[in-house]
Design a protein around this motif. Structure first.
Motif, PDB file in Angstrom:
ATOM      1  N   ASN A 124     -32.772  19.484 -59.728  1.00  0.00           N
ATOM      2  CA  ASN A 124     -32.128  18.596 -59.122  1.00  0.00           C
ATOM      3  C   ASN A 124     -31.878  17.454 -59.696  1.00  0.00           C
ATOM      4  N   GLY A 125     -32.227  17.183 -60.807  1.00  0.00           N
ATOM      5  CA  GLY A 125     -32.098  15.804 -61.818  1.00  0.00           C
ATOM      6  C   GLY A 125     -30.677  15.708 -62.516  1.00  0.00           C
ATOM      7  N   PHE A 126     -30.636  14.551 -62.724  1.00  0.00           N
ATOM      8  CA  PHE A 126     -29.534  14.129 -63.572  1.00  0.00           C
ATOM      9  C   PHE A 126     -29.633  14.721 -65.070  1.00  0.00           C
ATOM     10  N   TYR A 127     -28.611  15.220 -65.410  1.00  0.00           N
ATOM     11  CA  TYR A 127     -28.689  15.647 -66.928  1.00  0.00           C
ATOM     12  C   TYR A 127     -27.398  15.471 -67.688  1.00  0.00           C
ATOM     13  N   ALA A 128     -27.579  15.403 -69.061  1.00  0.00           N
ATOM     14  CA  ALA A 128     -26.240  15.311 -70.167  1.00  0.00           C
ATOM     15  C   ALA A 128     -26.496  16.399 -70.993  1.00  0.00           C
ATOM     16  N   GLU A 129     -25.068  16.832 -71.288  1.00  0.00           N
ATOM     17  CA  GLU A 129     -24.751  18.003 -72.240  1.00  0.00           C
ATOM     18  C   GLU A 129     -23.680  17.314 -73.378  1.00  0.00           C
ATOM     19  N   PHE A 130     -24.033  17.519 -74.563  1.00  0.00           N
ATOM     20  CA  PHE A 130     -23.017  17.215 -75.395  1.00  0.00           C
ATOM     21  C   PHE A 130     -22.158  18.233 -75.782  1.00  0.00           C
ATOM     22  N   LEU A 131     -20.918  17.845 -75.998  1.00  0.00           N
ATOM     23  CA  LEU A 131     -19.737  18.824 -76.543  1.00  0.00           C
ATOM     24  C   LEU A 131     -19.081  18.237 -77.526  1.00  0.00           C
ATOM     25  N   THR A 191     -22.497  26.302 -80.957  1.00  0.00           N
ATOM     26  CA  THR A 191     -23.348  25.175 -80.749  1.00  0.00           C
ATOM     27  C   THR A 191     -23.534  24.670 -82.261  1.00  0.00           C
ATOM     28  N   VAL A 192     -23.790  23.354 -82.403  1.00  0.00           N
ATOM     29  CA  VAL A 192     -24.124  22.779 -83.428  1.00  0.00           C
ATOM     30  C   VAL A 192     -25.023  21.623 -83.145  1.00  0.00           C
ATOM     31  N   VAL A 193     -25.699  21.243 -84.303  1.00  0.00           N
ATOM     32  CA  VAL A 193     -26.697  20.091 -84.145  1.00  0.00           C
ATOM     33  C   VAL A 193     -25.868  18.746 -84.853  1.00  0.00           C
ATOM     34  N   ASN A 194     -25.720  17.687 -84.357  1.00  0.00           N
ATOM     35  CA  ASN A 194     -25.296  16.603 -84.717  1.00  0.00           C
ATOM     36  C   ASN A 194     -26.079  15.296 -84.438  1.00  0.00           C
ATOM     37  N   GLY A 195     -26.388  14.380 -85.243  1.00  0.00           N
ATOM     38  CA  GLY A 195     -27.179  13.241 -84.512  1.00  0.00           C
ATOM     39  C   GLY A 195     -28.526  13.552 -83.813  1.00  0.00           C
ATOM     40  N   PHE A 219     -27.820  31.118 -78.180  1.00  0.00           N
ATOM     41  CA  PHE A 219     -27.272  30.795 -79.507  1.00  0.00           C
ATOM     42  C   PHE A 219     -28.112  30.206 -80.608  1.00  0.00           C
ATOM     43  N   LYS A 220     -27.459  30.060 -81.660  1.00  0.00           N
ATOM     44  CA  LYS A 220     -28.142  29.351 -82.745  1.00  0.00           C
ATOM     45  C   LYS A 220     -27.569  28.210 -83.229  1.00  0.00           C
ATOM     46  N   PRO A 221     -27.898  26.924 -83.241  1.00  0.00           N
ATOM     47  CA  PRO A 221     -28.981  26.688 -82.289  1.00  0.00           C
ATOM     48  C   PRO A 221     -28.874  26.982 -80.859  1.00  0.00           C
ATOM     49  N   PRO A 222     -29.991  27.035 -79.902  1.00  0.00           N
ATOM     50  CA  PRO A 222     -29.601  27.282 -78.607  1.00  0.00           C
ATOM     51  C   PRO A 222     -29.010  26.292 -77.916  1.00  0.00           C
ATOM     52  N   ALA A 223     -28.305  26.450 -76.630  1.00  0.00           N
ATOM     53  CA  ALA A 223     -27.780  25.366 -75.687  1.00  0.00           C
ATOM     54  C   ALA A 223     -28.773  24.307 -75.457  1.00  0.00           C
ATOM     55  N   ALA A 224     -28.330  23.133 -75.098  1.00  0.00           N
ATOM     56  CA  ALA A 224     -29.493  22.243 -74.651  1.00  0.00           C
ATOM     57  C   ALA A 224     -28.912  21.478 -73.605  1.00  0.00           C
ATOM     58  N   ARG A 225     -29.718  21.081 -72.688  1.00  0.00           N
ATOM     59  CA  ARG A 225     -29.633  20.030 -71.741  1.00  0.00           C
ATOM     60  C   ARG A 225     -30.583  18.688 -71.995  1.00  0.00           C
TER      61      ARG A 225
END
Length: 277
Positions: free
Chosen positions: A96-103, A125-129, A82-88
């Motif tokens: 194995n670690g904890f992670y957050a995703e924004f939606l 996807t979108v960039v915000n903040g 995707f443009k921008p690519p998805a992010a964790r």
């Protein structure tokens, strides 16, 4: 909870944006236990290592969340085409670690025109903040009339109360899972059914308070969406089916009976939808 301190770190890091964000997904389900109207069950909440952080479509997130997260020890991991690519945004080992995703909600056709090529591509996807968020259908339902909970100091992992955490009200939580059922992978549907059952069980003592929430939420839905909700109830909760049976074997510390799960959900839907017997 072994990873509550990690979630607390995320919540504390995002404190400046708490009035704009809503913690959805599995962590909303876990945080329901801090709502005064919820009963305290003997069983543990189903484990989840990811925290989904949602915000309204086109709402500007002031400041730089990415810088705040990196400063707190999170690392941005990009993947996909995707443009921008998805992010964790991960803590510890990526596997194995904890992670957050924004939606954020997806509206329209789901396509956008590439300004350079003129061709249409996925509007995913979108960039915000400073952070990259995934766009998802029906996410706006989870942002309707959120509730607020506090994690007490004794359980936060930092010996301080973590206050003002916004989560979906349980009606929105349940309705969104009915709306997305056909978009979910088959192996995820039993977990969603378990979440629906547990949400109804947690708020069984105050179930009559949920019908007015549904009336308000229903008014925001299209006719097609209302049909999707009713079709979802009929498909998943008309009889004991394989999805219910699979949901019943997910917990490791209890053995719910599928028939009892079905009866409780039917009772809950009757109350939420204000159906007269």
């Amino acid at each position: 909870m072994s990873d509550l301190a990690d979630f607390t770190r995320l919540a504390v890091t995002l404190e400046p944006w708490r009035h704009q964000i809503v913690f959805v997904g599995g962590w909303a389900y876990r945080l329901y236990r801090y709502e005064p109207r919820a009963y305290t069950p003997e069983y543990e909440a189903v484990f989840t290592q990811d925290a989904d952080v949602a915000y309204k479509e086109r709402e500007a997130l002031e400041g730089n969340l990415k810088e705040a997260l990196i400063g707190a020890g999170f690392e941005e991991k990009l993947n996909g085409d995707f443009k921008p690519p998805a992010a964790r945004y991960t803590l510890g080992d990526e596997a194995n670690g904890f992670y957050a995703e924004f939606l954020t909600p997806l509206s329209g056709s789901g396509k956008k025109r590439n300004k350079q090529t003129g061709e249409f591509e996925e509007d995913a996807t979108v960039v915000n903040g400073g952070v990259i968020a995934q766009k998802l259908r029906y996410l706006e339902v989870l942002l309707h009339a959120p509730w607020v909970v506090n994690i007490p100091a004794a359980e936060s992992g930092i010996n301080e109360e973590v206050a003002g955490l916004r989560i979906p009200n349980p009606v929105s939580f349940i309705i969104q899972k009915l709306l997305i059922r056909d978009r979910r992978a088959a192996d995820k549907r039993p977990q969603d059914v378990l979440y629906i059952h547990d949400a109804i069980e947690l708020f069984g003592a105050s179930i009559d308070e949920l019908a007015p929430i549904w009336k308000d939420l229903e008014a925001t839905l299209t006719g097609k969406q209302r049909r999707l909700v009713s079709d979802g109830v009929a498909e998943l909760f008309s009889e004991v089916n394989d999805t219910l049976r699979e949901a019943a074997i997910i917990p490791s510390d209890r053995q719910p009976d599928p028939e009892d799960m079905l009866k409780l959900c039917q009772f809950g839907f009757g109350k939420i939808f204000d159906m007269k017997s």
